[in-house]
Scaffold this motif. Sequence first.
Motif, PDB file in Angstrom:
ATOM      1  N   LEU A 147       0.669  -1.146  -0.091  1.00 24.88           N
ATOM      2  CA  LEU A 147      -0.111   0.114  -0.087  1.00 24.88           C
ATOM      3  C   LEU A 147       0.888   1.298   0.132  1.00 24.88           C
ATOM      4  CD1 LEU A 147      -2.642  -1.085   2.481  1.00 24.88           C
ATOM      5  CD2 LEU A 147      -2.861  -1.570   0.151  1.00 24.88           C
ATOM      6  N   LEU A 148       0.617   2.207  -0.882  1.00 26.22           N
ATOM      7  CA  LEU A 148       1.067   3.578  -0.828  1.00 26.22           C
ATOM      8  C   LEU A 148       0.164   4.559  -0.720  1.00 26.22           C
ATOM      9  CD1 LEU A 148       3.612   2.927  -4.015  1.00 26.22           C
ATOM     10  CD2 LEU A 148       4.212   2.549  -1.633  1.00 26.22           C
ATOM     11  N   ASP A 149       0.838   5.774  -0.436  1.00 24.77           N
ATOM     12  CA  ASP A 149      -0.222   6.995  -0.243  1.00 24.77           C
ATOM     13  C   ASP A 149      -0.267   7.473  -1.736  1.00 24.77           C
ATOM     14  OD1 ASP A 149      -0.430   7.015   2.376  1.00 24.77           O
ATOM     15  OD2 ASP A 149       1.580   7.987   2.828  1.00 24.77           O
ATOM     16  N   ALA A 150       0.686   7.262  -2.607  1.00 26.22           N
ATOM     17  CA  ALA A 150       0.395   7.585  -3.825  1.00 26.22           C
ATOM     18  C   ALA A 150       1.480   6.870  -4.817  1.00 26.22           C
ATOM     19  CB  ALA A 150       0.791   9.096  -4.361  1.00 26.22           C
ATOM     20  N   LEU A 151       1.296   6.691  -6.126  1.00 18.99           N
ATOM     21  CA  LEU A 151       2.227   5.885  -6.820  1.00 18.99           C
ATOM     22  C   LEU A 151       3.118   6.960  -7.435  1.00 18.99           C
ATOM     23  CD1 LEU A 151      -0.160   3.678  -9.193  1.00 18.99           C
ATOM     24  CD2 LEU A 151       1.062   2.953  -7.227  1.00 18.99           C
ATOM     25  N   PRO A 152       4.444   6.485  -7.591  1.00 19.90           N
ATOM     26  CA  PRO A 152       5.376   7.425  -8.154  1.00 19.90           C
ATOM     27  C   PRO A 152       5.141   7.755  -9.496  1.00 19.90           C
ATOM     28  CG  PRO A 152       6.415   5.353  -7.808  1.00 19.90           C
ATOM     29  CD  PRO A 152       5.169   5.336  -7.249  1.00 19.90           C
ATOM     30  N   LEU A 153       5.344   9.018 -10.093  1.00 18.35           N
ATOM     31  CA  LEU A 153       5.230   9.356 -11.405  1.00 18.35           C
ATOM     32  C   LEU A 153       6.518   9.834 -12.185  1.00 18.35           C
ATOM     33  CD1 LEU A 153       1.553  11.097 -10.907  1.00 18.35           C
ATOM     34  CD2 LEU A 153       2.083   8.766 -11.617  1.00 18.35           C
ATOM     35  N   THR A 154       6.448   9.602 -13.360  1.00 19.49           N
ATOM     36  CA  THR A 154       7.506  10.217 -14.456  1.00 19.49           C
ATOM     37  C   THR A 154       7.168  11.577 -14.325  1.00 19.49           C
ATOM     38  OG1 THR A 154       6.481   9.681 -16.442  1.00 19.49           O
ATOM     39  CG2 THR A 154       7.793   7.916 -15.506  1.00 19.49           C
ATOM     40  N   PRO A 155       8.041  12.558 -14.921  1.00 16.49           N
ATOM     41  CA  PRO A 155       7.817  13.723 -15.236  1.00 16.49           C
ATOM     42  C   PRO A 155       6.552  14.026 -16.210  1.00 16.49           C
ATOM     43  CG  PRO A 155      10.101  13.586 -15.130  1.00 16.49           C
ATOM     44  CD  PRO A 155       9.406  12.118 -15.277  1.00 16.49           C
ATOM     45  N   ASN A 156       6.404  13.020 -17.313  1.00 14.23           N
ATOM     46  CA  ASN A 156       5.123  12.983 -18.019  1.00 14.23           C
ATOM     47  C   ASN A 156       3.867  12.271 -17.380  1.00 14.23           C
ATOM     48  OD1 ASN A 156       6.899  14.055 -19.773  1.00 14.23           O
ATOM     49  ND2 ASN A 156       7.293  12.182 -20.903  1.00 14.23           N
ATOM     50  N   GLY A 157       3.929  12.236 -16.162  1.00 14.50           N
ATOM     51  CA  GLY A 157       2.603  11.552 -15.557  1.00 14.50           C
ATOM     52  C   GLY A 157       2.414  10.216 -15.656  1.00 14.50           C
ATOM     53  N   LYS A 158       3.345   9.368 -16.161  1.00 20.90           N
ATOM     54  CA  LYS A 158       3.058   7.982 -16.023  1.00 20.90           C
ATOM     55  C   LYS A 158       3.544   7.265 -14.846  1.00 20.90           C
ATOM     56  CE  LYS A 158       4.233   7.801 -21.132  1.00 20.90           C
ATOM     57  NZ  LYS A 158       5.198   7.202 -22.270  1.00 20.90           N
ATOM     58  N   THR A 159       2.718   6.285 -14.278  1.00 20.23           N
ATOM     59  CA  THR A 159       3.602   5.446 -13.207  1.00 20.23           C
ATOM     60  C   THR A 159       4.878   4.992 -13.340  1.00 20.23           C
ATOM     61  OG1 THR A 159       1.273   4.325 -12.885  1.00 20.23           O
ATOM     62  CG2 THR A 159       3.246   3.229 -11.623  1.00 20.23           C
ATOM     63  N   ASP A 160       5.613   5.506 -12.538  1.00 20.09           N
ATOM     64  CA  ASP A 160       7.223   5.214 -12.792  1.00 20.09           C
ATOM     65  C   ASP A 160       7.626   3.688 -12.072  1.00 20.09           C
ATOM     66  OD1 ASP A 160       9.926   5.192 -12.509  1.00 20.09           O
ATOM     67  OD2 ASP A 160      10.024   7.289 -11.603  1.00 20.09           O
ATOM     68  N   LYS A 161       7.318   2.793 -13.051  1.00 21.02           N
ATOM     69  CA  LYS A 161       7.582   1.456 -12.406  1.00 21.02           C
ATOM     70  C   LYS A 161       8.919   1.158 -12.350  1.00 21.02           C
ATOM     71  CE  LYS A 161       3.382  -0.692 -14.453  1.00 21.02           C
ATOM     72  NZ  LYS A 161       2.840  -2.083 -14.858  1.00 21.02           N
ATOM     73  N   GLN A 162       9.934   1.798 -12.932  1.00 23.66           N
ATOM     74  CA  GLN A 162      11.088   1.623 -12.897  1.00 23.66           C
ATOM     75  C   GLN A 162      11.558   1.714 -11.421  1.00 23.66           C
ATOM     76  OE1 GLN A 162      14.127   4.058 -15.024  1.00 23.66           O
ATOM     77  NE2 GLN A 162      14.884   2.263 -16.060  1.00 23.66           N
ATOM     78  N   ARG A 163      11.088   2.976 -10.737  1.00 28.13           N
ATOM     79  CA  ARG A 163      11.128   3.316  -9.356  1.00 28.13           C
ATOM     80  C   ARG A 163      10.683   2.401  -8.418  1.00 28.13           C
ATOM     81  NH1 ARG A 163       9.265   8.918  -6.477  1.00 28.13           N
ATOM     82  NH2 ARG A 163       9.686   8.413  -4.392  1.00 28.13           N
ATOM     83  N   LEU A 164       9.488   1.936  -8.764  1.00 27.09           N
ATOM     84  CA  LEU A 164       8.932   0.710  -8.028  1.00 27.09           C
ATOM     85  C   LEU A 164       9.897  -0.497  -8.019  1.00 27.09           C
ATOM     86  CD1 LEU A 164       5.150   0.912  -8.842  1.00 27.09           C
ATOM     87  CD2 LEU A 164       6.548   1.838  -6.788  1.00 27.09           C
ATOM     88  N   ARG A 165      10.422  -0.831  -9.219  1.00 27.61           N
ATOM     89  CA  ARG A 165      11.231  -2.195  -9.304  1.00 27.61           C
ATOM     90  C   ARG A 165      12.517  -1.667  -8.372  1.00 27.61           C
ATOM     91  NH1 ARG A 165       9.779  -6.866 -10.889  1.00 27.61           N
ATOM     92  NH2 ARG A 165       8.861  -6.334 -12.910  1.00 27.61           N
ATOM     93  N   ARG A 166      12.970  -0.557  -8.607  1.00 29.13           N
ATOM     94  CA  ARG A 166      14.254  -0.243  -7.660  1.00 29.13           C
ATOM     95  C   ARG A 166      14.037  -0.461  -6.324  1.00 29.13           C
ATOM     96  NH1 ARG A 166      15.133   3.932 -11.521  1.00 29.13           N
ATOM     97  NH2 ARG A 166      14.366   5.566  -9.724  1.00 29.13           N
TER      98      ARG A 166
END
Length: 507
Positions: A485-504
């Motif tokens: 559970l997260l307070d918010a999903l991390p986003l790229t500067p273009n507004g997409k979900t930053d899955k690379q950050r979640l993977r890290r």
Amino acid sequence: MTTQTLVAADTGTDTVHGLLAAAVAARPDAPAVRDASGVWTYAELDAWSRAYADWLTAQGVGHADRILVRVGNTREFTALMFGALRRGIAFVPVNPAMKRFHLNTVVPDCDPKLVIGEGSHDTSVLRELTDRPVFELDEVRRGAEALYDAAPGAPDEEPVAPDDLGLLIYTSGSTSAPKAVVSTHAPIVFAARAIQARLDYREDDVVLVAVPVSFDYGLYQILLSVIAGAQVLLTSPDRHVRLLGTLHEHQVTVVPLVPSLGEMLLTLARRDRREAPPVRLFTNTGAALTGPVIAQLRAAFPQARVSPMFGTTECKRITVLEPDGDIARPGSVGRALDGTEVLILDDDGRLLPAGTVGEICVRGPHIMTGYWQAPEQTALRFRPDPVTGEITLHTGDYGHLDADGHLYFEGRRDDLFKRKGVRMGTLEIETAALDIEGVTAAAALAPAEGHDLTLYAVTDLTADEVLAQLTERLEAAKVPAACHLLDALPLTPNGKTDKQRLRREQK
């Protein structure tokens, strides 16, 4: 495979600044572009673009040179872009939110003749990355102001050809290091006209651009509006909390959305007791709006229709669904642009029948030239047809066509996988999670070394409650092994979900 009727050729030249020239001839006194500090008419935008072009010429920037511009959503961005392009100078827009980690690659890669940044901190970072001249936007603005009121400066140096380099647009880097898509004038103009033919922006439209203009979704709003003779309203992320007030104040009629922006707009609308502003069209690309968000937008903005789209920087736009077409075809992202083809191919390049999932591939005049100084990556994605020699763009995205040529997106190659003998995609799992009442955002990560299928969710429910409800919606093999559970999903500067950050953060 689906093929659409060719878009009728415009009577103007196949150059980007030719689009502006046509708008100036048709509607010189109409408002063209507005930001927080004021508005320019089409005649003024044209004059300012020439002043900025003269400033660039005075700095020794000429035909086929490149300038890197790292500024936000301002009128000056539009004048700099048209000013550079009218002199045959390639324009390289970079998001002010891009971190130094990626700037380390981007700045030397494009080898700009000069660089323009927003403020002193920004330019100090840029100066550490290049030995080329770096200017603050305020300094450039003052230089252009001096030339704006002066006698006409240097003429356009030489005719700009349709195959001259116009834009280098760096991909977001959400899946790898940023790489630049080489965009010459002709495919830029074709794509803009073909999108406009489908969306039909009008001369009385006010088009909100709240997504970054360095992102091709935002940048092309400028071109679409110029073709229509409409007004562009530029706003920046620090003003998003006042977004609904902006729609009311300026009577906005067209709103391009990414999911984060759509959800913020709905949050603001729930708190507002006024009659809805006159939005007639929401468009969406970059990352898909979910079904519940689309339904809530229709409820909050009863005059508005919704047009989902699908695209990639390598050809700008692949498909556009007619407004409200999702009601009859849920999940569809539309038909191919007129004059282009969408093909679904297997791993051996063979054409697949309707209803079969394969790689989404594209042909047409909107295909860009390739990647800047990256021949191996270009050869991998931009492949000549073995029979006709026509270039086919292999997107790396997967989906299927229905019998009428409507595209349904399934996910990227890395998002499709087998688990417990069952083929599945993260998009299916995310869609099921968002169907759970109380889940407002979700992102699934495919299994990887050391980690099983994992879901990240924004919700007040417990992780166990989310997983329990997923078992009611998905077969057992598709239920994630873990939910965080997260307070918010991390986003790229273009507004997409930053899955690379979640993977890290998994590691």
